[in-house]
Design a protein around this motif. Structure first.
Motif, PDB file in Angstrom:
ATOM      1  N   MET A 135       0.830  -1.205   0.000  1.00 14.50           N
ATOM      2  CA  MET A 135       0.000   0.000   0.000  1.00 14.50           C
ATOM      3  C   MET A 135       0.862   1.253   0.000  1.00 14.50           C
ATOM      4  O   MET A 135       0.637   2.181  -0.786  1.00 14.50           O
ATOM      5  CB  MET A 135      -0.915  -0.029   1.224  1.00 14.50           C
ATOM      6  CG  MET A 135      -1.646   1.235   1.445  1.00 14.50           C
ATOM      7  SD  MET A 135      -3.411   1.153   1.532  1.00 14.50           S
ATOM      8  CE  MET A 135      -3.834   0.178   2.882  1.00 14.50           C
ATOM      9  N   GLU A 175      -8.952   0.995  -2.605  1.00  9.92           N
ATOM     10  CA  GLU A 175      -9.709   2.138  -2.083  1.00  9.92           C
ATOM     11  C   GLU A 175      -8.778   3.322  -1.820  1.00  9.92           C
ATOM     12  O   GLU A 175      -9.095   4.465  -2.139  1.00  9.92           O
ATOM     13  CB  GLU A 175     -10.416   1.753  -0.776  1.00  9.92           C
ATOM     14  CG  GLU A 175     -11.599   0.821  -0.964  1.00  9.92           C
ATOM     15  CD  GLU A 175     -12.775   1.526  -1.616  1.00  9.92           C
ATOM     16  OE1 GLU A 175     -12.815   2.772  -1.604  1.00  9.92           O
ATOM     17  OE2 GLU A 175     -13.652   0.813  -2.152  1.00  9.92           O
ATOM     18  N   ALA A 176      -7.628   3.010  -1.218  1.00 13.36           N
ATOM     19  CA  ALA A 176      -6.669   4.075  -0.919  1.00 13.36           C
ATOM     20  C   ALA A 176      -6.182   4.727  -2.208  1.00 13.36           C
ATOM     21  O   ALA A 176      -6.028   5.944  -2.276  1.00 13.36           O
ATOM     22  CB  ALA A 176      -5.495   3.517  -0.125  1.00 13.36           C
ATOM     23  N   GLN A 234      -8.510  -2.863   0.176  1.00 10.52           N
ATOM     24  CA  GLN A 234      -8.099  -1.651   0.901  1.00 10.52           C
ATOM     25  C   GLN A 234      -7.128  -0.820   0.080  1.00 10.52           C
ATOM     26  O   GLN A 234      -7.260   0.399   0.006  1.00 10.52           O
ATOM     27  CB  GLN A 234      -7.435  -2.052   2.205  1.00 10.52           C
ATOM     28  CG  GLN A 234      -8.430  -2.437   3.275  1.00 10.52           C
ATOM     29  CD  GLN A 234      -7.887  -2.174   4.652  1.00 10.52           C
ATOM     30  OE1 GLN A 234      -6.700  -2.369   4.882  1.00 10.52           O
ATOM     31  NE2 GLN A 234      -8.726  -1.740   5.550  1.00 10.52           N
TER      32      GLN A 234
END
Lengths: 273, 118
Positions: A179, A217-218, A214
């Motif tokens: 991420m 989405e980020a 996730q």
């Protein structure tokens, strides 16, 4: 250490070492020495025996340093830890047997002397084990670092399009790294579309899917789009069977299709000349 | 402390340069809606490049502002959300799902243009 013991060890030094070497040869048959030449083995044994006895006279610091340099040398040439531990066990056994059979110590002092010898040997064993585990931990650290470097690169392939190929299992720690690299990379390369390629991810379970969702989405929050590519048939089956909803962001079967779709999203296309 | 709202043709531009506290955020919400009403703007870009931290309340206010502006007929795009901020928001479970985003002011304006033309 009692001076009587030290004296005893020194006067019978040769006998003790000879006995020890004989026993070592018995247990060494095919155990540690595969590949090593007989001469090298004998030389190491000599050196080891001399070192053990020498530690009697040295102060702690000096003994520690000598042991360290000796063990480091053997470690690099691939001697196993069991060579040291077995060797020391044997040495202790030989020494104690020697002391009892030759009546060199009065029976009243047997326990005391035994304890002294135990302490002496245990100190050496402890240090050697520490050296070895220390070196293993160090290697492990280095490997972890190397793995981390290889873990999640973001590759800009076209203007505004980047690819992050993921290979191997994804755990929480790695997902975090993915991420971070993803978001930093998007800012750095000003990517509008990022393709996450999971061709090399062997298993996609709920946790991996959760991390990927996730991340996607980020990515959307920082203002780019995420396309999941490299979905193999078996992965598609698991995802649906587990009831994971990936409907919110686009998926493609191969990186190639993903890139085409990414180009389309940035109003470009590949044409034949 | 008020956040300045700049008018550029049919658009309104807001660059948030300070860490938002609750009061400032609510004040901003009011100011923006008034400005949209006053100017009849078609689109709004809120740039968050210099914002290092967004808590759940601010995130809710931002989501609300977007929704309210849409009700008033102005499309809103959030731009320049920092990686750290994005990670925090996702960790808190705030997805800002209905909110369009873009990488920076330039791409934000492009996005507005596209959405208005569509």
């Amino acid at each position: 250490m009692q001076s009587s013991v030290i004296e005893m060890v020194y006067t019978h030094r040769h006998e003790v070492i000879e006995q020890w070497k004989e026993e070592m040869i018995n247990i060494q048959e095919g155990e540690f020495t595969n590949g090593a030449a007989q001469a090298a083995v004998t030389r190491t044994n000599d050196e080891f025996a001399a070192l053990i006895i020498d530690t009697l006279e040295m102060d702690k610091e000096e003994a520690r340093l000598r042991l360290r340099s000796f063990s480091e040398r053997l470690m690099y040439s691939g001697w196993p830890l069991s060579y040291f531990t077995k060797g020391l066990q044997l040495f202790r056994r030989v020494l104690l047997r020697f002391m009892t059979t030759n009546d060199t110590i009065p029976s009243s002092k047997v326990f005391e002397t035994f304890q002294e010898v135990e302490n002496w040997m245990d100190g050496i064993v402890n240090q050697l084990v520490d050296e070895y585990t220390g070196s293993w931990e160090h290697t492990l650290e280095l490997q972890k670092l190397a793995l981390k470097e290889l873990s999640a690169p973001l590759i800009p392939v076209f203007e505004n399009i980047s690819v992050m190929p993921l290979i191997g299992t994804i755990d929480t720690e790695r997902a975090k790294l993915v991420m971070e690299n993803l978001l930093e990379g998007i800012i750095e390369h000003r990517s509008q579309v990022v393709l996450i390629d999971i061709t090399g991810v062997p298993v996609v379970d709920t946790m991996v899917a959760h991390h990927i969702i996730q991340a996607a989405e980020a990515v959307r929050l920082v203002g780019a789009e995420c396309i999941l590519v490299g979905i193999r048939p078996e992965i598609a089956q698991t995802i649906v069977n587990l009831g994971i909803d990936l409907g919110k962001f686009p998926t493609k079967s191969t990186l190639r299709k993903g890139i085409e779709s990414g180009l389309e999203r940035t109003n470009r296309q590949i044409v034949n000349l | 402390m008020r956040i300045p709202i700049l008018k550029l043709k049919r658009y309104l531009l807001i660059s948030v340069q300070v860490d938002l506290d609750d009061q400032t955020a609510l004040q901003f919400q009011e100011d923006l809606l008034n400005k949209i009403h006053q100017e009849g703007s078609a689109g709004v870009v809120i740039d968050l490049t210099s914002v290092d931290m967004i808590d759940s309340f601010i995130a809710k206010v931002l989501g609300d502002v977007v929704e309210m502006s849409n009700l008033m007929g102005a499309k809103v795009v959030l731009t320049g959300i920092q990686p750290g901020v994005a990670i925090t928001l996702i960790d808190m479970g705030i997805m800002l799902e209905e909110v369009p985003t873009a990488l920076d002011l330039e791409q934000g304006l492009d996005k507005l243009q596209q959405e208005l033309e569509a």
